[in-house]
Design a protein around this motif. Sequence first.
Motif, PDB file in Angstrom:
ATOM      1  N   PRO A  19       5.991 -23.649-100.219  1.00 34.20           N
ATOM      2  CA  PRO A  19       4.626 -24.203-100.136  1.00 34.20           C
ATOM      3  C   PRO A  19       4.504 -25.360 -99.162  1.00 34.20           C
ATOM      4  CG  PRO A  19       5.679 -24.878-102.180  1.00 34.20           C
ATOM      5  CD  PRO A  19       6.600 -23.880-101.546  1.00 34.20           C
ATOM      6  N   ALA A  20       5.621 -26.045 -98.897  1.00 29.55           N
ATOM      7  CA  ALA A  20       5.600 -27.176 -97.966  1.00 29.55           C
ATOM      8  C   ALA A  20       5.805 -26.749 -96.522  1.00 29.55           C
ATOM      9  CB  ALA A  20       6.678 -28.192 -98.357  1.00 29.55           C
ATOM     10  N   CYS A  21       6.160 -25.477 -96.282  1.00 28.37           N
ATOM     11  CA  CYS A  21       6.400 -24.963 -94.923  1.00 28.37           C
ATOM     12  C   CYS A  21       7.368 -25.869 -94.166  1.00 28.37           C
ATOM     13  CB  CYS A  21       5.086 -24.852 -94.149  1.00 28.37           C
ATOM     14  SG  CYS A  21       3.794 -23.914 -94.972  1.00 28.37           S
ATOM     15  N   GLN A  22       8.419 -26.305 -94.838  1.00 26.13           N
ATOM     16  CA  GLN A  22       9.260 -27.368 -94.308  1.00 26.13           C
ATOM     17  C   GLN A  22       9.927 -26.997 -92.985  1.00 26.13           C
ATOM     18  OE1 GLN A  22      11.964 -29.032 -97.140  1.00 26.13           O
ATOM     19  NE2 GLN A  22      12.886 -30.436 -95.687  1.00 26.13           N
ATOM     20  N   GLU A  23      10.508 -25.793 -92.888  1.00 22.09           N
ATOM     21  CA  GLU A  23      11.208 -25.430 -91.660  1.00 22.09           C
ATOM     22  C   GLU A  23      10.248 -25.349 -90.477  1.00 22.09           C
ATOM     23  OE1 GLU A  23      13.578 -21.958 -92.139  1.00 22.09           O
ATOM     24  OE2 GLU A  23      14.905 -22.862 -93.637  1.00 22.09           O
ATOM     25  N   LEU A  24       9.065 -24.802 -90.691  1.00 25.33           N
ATOM     26  CA  LEU A  24       8.084 -24.733 -89.609  1.00 25.33           C
ATOM     27  C   LEU A  24       7.581 -26.120 -89.242  1.00 25.33           C
ATOM     28  CD1 LEU A  24       6.381 -23.173 -87.643  1.00 25.33           C
ATOM     29  CD2 LEU A  24       4.789 -22.629 -89.498  1.00 25.33           C
ATOM     30  N   ARG A  25       7.391 -26.971 -90.219  1.00 26.82           N
ATOM     31  CA  ARG A  25       6.975 -28.345 -89.926  1.00 26.82           C
ATOM     32  C   ARG A  25       8.040 -29.065 -89.107  1.00 26.82           C
ATOM     33  NH1 ARG A  25       6.061 -30.876 -95.522  1.00 26.82           N
ATOM     34  NH2 ARG A  25       5.574 -32.759 -94.326  1.00 26.82           N
ATOM     35  N   ARG A  31       9.003 -30.467 -81.478  1.00 24.10           N
ATOM     36  CA  ARG A  31       8.362 -30.214 -80.185  1.00 24.10           C
ATOM     37  C   ARG A  31       7.648 -31.460 -79.672  1.00 24.10           C
ATOM     38  NH1 ARG A  31       2.754 -27.131 -79.488  1.00 24.10           N
ATOM     39  NH2 ARG A  31       2.510 -27.330 -77.243  1.00 24.10           N
ATOM     40  N   PHE A  32       7.081 -32.264 -80.585  1.00 26.04           N
ATOM     41  CA  PHE A  32       6.306 -33.436 -80.190  1.00 26.04           C
ATOM     42  C   PHE A  32       7.000 -34.758 -80.515  1.00 26.04           C
ATOM     43  CE2 PHE A  32       2.931 -30.204 -80.715  1.00 26.04           C
ATOM     44  CZ  PHE A  32       2.358 -30.292 -79.451  1.00 26.04           C
ATOM     45  N   ALA A  33       8.269 -34.686 -80.886  1.00 28.85           N
ATOM     46  CA  ALA A  33       9.020 -35.899 -81.229  1.00 28.85           C
ATOM     47  C   ALA A  33       8.342 -36.675 -82.357  1.00 28.85           C
ATOM     48  CB  ALA A  33       9.207 -36.787 -80.001  1.00 28.85           C
ATOM     49  N   LEU A  34       7.909 -35.956 -83.384  1.00 32.90           N
ATOM     50  CA  LEU A  34       7.300 -36.557 -84.562  1.00 32.90           C
ATOM     51  C   LEU A  34       8.186 -36.327 -85.770  1.00 32.90           C
ATOM     52  CD1 LEU A  34       3.629 -35.265 -84.104  1.00 32.90           C
ATOM     53  CD2 LEU A  34       4.471 -37.561 -83.578  1.00 32.90           C
ATOM     54  N   SER A  35       7.832 -36.964 -86.874  1.00 34.57           N
ATOM     55  CA  SER A  35       8.466 -36.685 -88.146  1.00 34.57           C
ATOM     56  C   SER A  35       7.783 -35.489 -88.796  1.00 34.57           C
ATOM     57  CB  SER A  35       8.346 -37.908 -89.067  1.00 34.57           C
ATOM     58  OG  SER A  35       8.550 -37.543 -90.417  1.00 34.57           O
ATOM     59  N   GLU A  36       8.538 -34.715 -89.579  1.00 37.54           N
ATOM     60  CA  GLU A  36       7.908 -33.587 -90.282  1.00 37.54           C
ATOM     61  C   GLU A  36       6.819 -34.061 -91.235  1.00 37.54           C
ATOM     62  OE1 GLU A  36      10.275 -32.043 -93.938  1.00 37.54           O
ATOM     63  OE2 GLU A  36      11.769 -32.615 -92.441  1.00 37.54           O
ATOM     64  N   ARG A  37       6.872 -35.325 -91.662  1.00 33.06           N
ATOM     65  CA  ARG A  37       5.832 -35.877 -92.524  1.00 33.06           C
ATOM     66  C   ARG A  37       4.543 -36.141 -91.767  1.00 33.06           C
ATOM     67  NH1 ARG A  37      10.478 -38.500 -93.955  1.00 33.06           N
ATOM     68  NH2 ARG A  37       9.913 -40.363 -92.745  1.00 33.06           N
ATOM     69  N   GLN A  38       4.572 -35.954 -90.451  1.00 36.70           N
ATOM     70  CA  GLN A  38       3.374 -36.104 -89.627  1.00 36.70           C
ATOM     71  C   GLN A  38       2.778 -34.749 -89.235  1.00 36.70           C
ATOM     72  OE1 GLN A  38       5.499 -38.687 -86.712  1.00 36.70           O
ATOM     73  NE2 GLN A  38       3.828 -40.140 -87.055  1.00 36.70           N
ATOM     74  N   VAL A  39       3.235 -33.684 -89.884  1.00 35.31           N
ATOM     75  CA  VAL A  39       2.793 -32.335 -89.548  1.00 35.31           C
ATOM     76  C   VAL A  39       2.293 -31.630 -90.810  1.00 35.31           C
ATOM     77  CG1 VAL A  39       3.449 -30.103 -88.564  1.00 35.31           C
ATOM     78  CG2 VAL A  39       4.514 -32.205 -87.705  1.00 35.31           C
ATOM     79  N   PHE A  40       1.162 -30.966 -90.678  1.00 33.32           N
ATOM     80  CA  PHE A  40       0.608 -30.137 -91.750  1.00 33.32           C
ATOM     81  C   PHE A  40       0.451 -28.720 -91.216  1.00 33.32           C
ATOM     82  CE2 PHE A  40      -2.915 -28.125 -93.976  1.00 33.32           C
ATOM     83  CZ  PHE A  40      -2.626 -28.394 -95.304  1.00 33.32           C
ATOM     84  N   ILE A  41       0.798 -27.728 -92.026  1.00 31.29           N
ATOM     85  CA  ILE A  41       0.666 -26.331 -91.645  1.00 31.29           C
ATOM     86  C   ILE A  41      -0.388 -25.675 -92.528  1.00 31.29           C
ATOM     87  CG2 ILE A  41       1.856 -24.120 -91.386  1.00 31.29           C
ATOM     88  CD1 ILE A  41       2.906 -26.258 -89.498  1.00 31.29           C
ATOM     89  N   GLY A  42      -1.275 -24.909 -91.897  1.00 32.65           N
ATOM     90  CA  GLY A  42      -2.326 -24.240 -92.657  1.00 32.65           C
ATOM     91  C   GLY A  42      -2.491 -22.797 -92.238  1.00 32.65           C
ATOM     92  N   THR A 197      -0.317 -20.997 -98.922  1.00 30.30           N
ATOM     93  CA  THR A 197      -1.296 -20.475 -97.977  1.00 30.30           C
ATOM     94  C   THR A 197      -0.665 -19.629 -96.871  1.00 30.30           C
ATOM     95  OG1 THR A 197      -1.199 -22.517 -96.679  1.00 30.30           O
ATOM     96  CG2 THR A 197      -2.880 -22.376 -98.398  1.00 30.30           C
ATOM     97  N   LEU A 198       0.633 -19.746 -96.638  1.00 29.75           N
ATOM     98  CA  LEU A 198       1.320 -18.940 -95.632  1.00 29.75           C
ATOM     99  C   LEU A 198       2.419 -18.120 -96.285  1.00 29.75           C
ATOM    100  CD1 LEU A 198      -0.068 -20.999 -93.620  1.00 29.75           C
ATOM    101  CD2 LEU A 198       1.902 -20.575 -92.156  1.00 29.75           C
ATOM    102  N   ASP A 199       2.524 -16.845 -95.895  1.00 27.85           N
ATOM    103  CA  ASP A 199       3.559 -15.997 -96.472  1.00 27.85           C
ATOM    104  C   ASP A 199       4.874 -16.143 -95.707  1.00 27.85           C
ATOM    105  OD1 ASP A 199       3.753 -13.930 -94.274  1.00 27.85           O
ATOM    106  OD2 ASP A 199       1.667 -13.607 -94.850  1.00 27.85           O
ATOM    107  N   ARG A 200       5.926 -15.565 -96.236  1.00 28.37           N
ATOM    108  CA  ARG A 200       7.254 -15.709 -95.652  1.00 28.37           C
ATOM    109  C   ARG A 200       7.340 -15.112 -94.249  1.00 28.37           C
ATOM    110  NH1 ARG A 200      11.935 -16.790 -98.490  1.00 28.37           N
ATOM    111  NH2 ARG A 200      11.628 -17.551-100.627  1.00 28.37           N
ATOM    112  N   ILE A 201       6.659 -14.003 -94.013  1.00 27.90           N
ATOM    113  CA  ILE A 201       6.736 -13.347 -92.707  1.00 27.90           C
ATOM    114  C   ILE A 201       6.055 -14.200 -91.640  1.00 27.90           C
ATOM    115  CG2 ILE A 201       6.134 -11.277 -91.404  1.00 27.90           C
ATOM    116  CD1 ILE A 201       6.254  -9.758 -94.085  1.00 27.90           C
ATOM    117  N   ALA A 202       4.893 -14.728 -91.960  1.00 28.77           N
ATOM    118  CA  ALA A 202       4.195 -15.589 -91.005  1.00 28.77           C
ATOM    119  C   ALA A 202       4.988 -16.855 -90.712  1.00 28.77           C
ATOM    120  CB  ALA A 202       2.808 -15.950 -91.554  1.00 28.77           C
ATOM    121  N   LEU A 203       5.599 -17.433 -91.731  1.00 35.13           N
ATOM    122  CA  LEU A 203       6.399 -18.634 -91.524  1.00 35.13           C
ATOM    123  C   LEU A 203       7.580 -18.352 -90.609  1.00 35.13           C
ATOM    124  CD1 LEU A 203       6.453 -20.143 -95.144  1.00 35.13           C
ATOM    125  CD2 LEU A 203       5.388 -21.154 -93.115  1.00 35.13           C
TER     126      LEU A 203
END
Length: 212
Positions: A19-25, A31-42, A197-203
């Motif tokens: 549910p947190a989409c952690q690997e994608l985050r 890519r943008f030199a940010l923390s994963e805590r600065q990214v939301f996936i929808g 909100t995102l399934d395993r295949i999309a992630l």
Amino acid sequence: MLAAMQEAVQADLRLYPDPACQELRQAAAGRFALSERQVFIGNGSDEILAFSFAAFFTPGAPVLFPDVTYSFYKVYANLYGLPYETIALDMIFICGWTHFIRSAREFSSRIRMRQRGNMFRPLLEKHAEHVVILDEAYIDFGGESAVKLINEYPNLLVIQTLSKSRSLAGFRVGMAFGQEDLIEGLGRVKNSFNSYTLDRIALAGAKAAPGR
């Protein structure tokens, strides 16, 4: 990318996705030199925009956006019972290259939202008490992303999508970038509706998708 999706199909589809989409985050943050805590996936940028209207705008205070823009802004404002005002633009080159606003003074102290572009420092500083959302759906076709400004401005939320430049509209994957407080706010709204909100295949496919 296809190999990653095939592996996801053959693996643990019986299990709920993360549910947190952690690997994608993590991949998007890198890519943008940010923390994963600065990214939301929808589930597409549309979902993130809808969550943003629920999370950040005050009932009774108007949301402002350009008169030539994405039609769903009005839909979301009406859905959440938010008044809105449009700001006239003299000229727009679509694809994110340049935006000319008739007058910066037309953005009153009630500013809430405006389109993508890159000359935003005066706007962000003048309206530091409000959330400013930049919809960068087409930014990869030209222009410079405002993601680089996130660490300077706690009121900035940048939303992107895989649907346009990567031709992956079928994935329904959108990303938002902002400081941790804004990302947490989006997470609270999402988890009030549906944590998955995102399934395993999309992630899996989105994580392996080529960058821009």
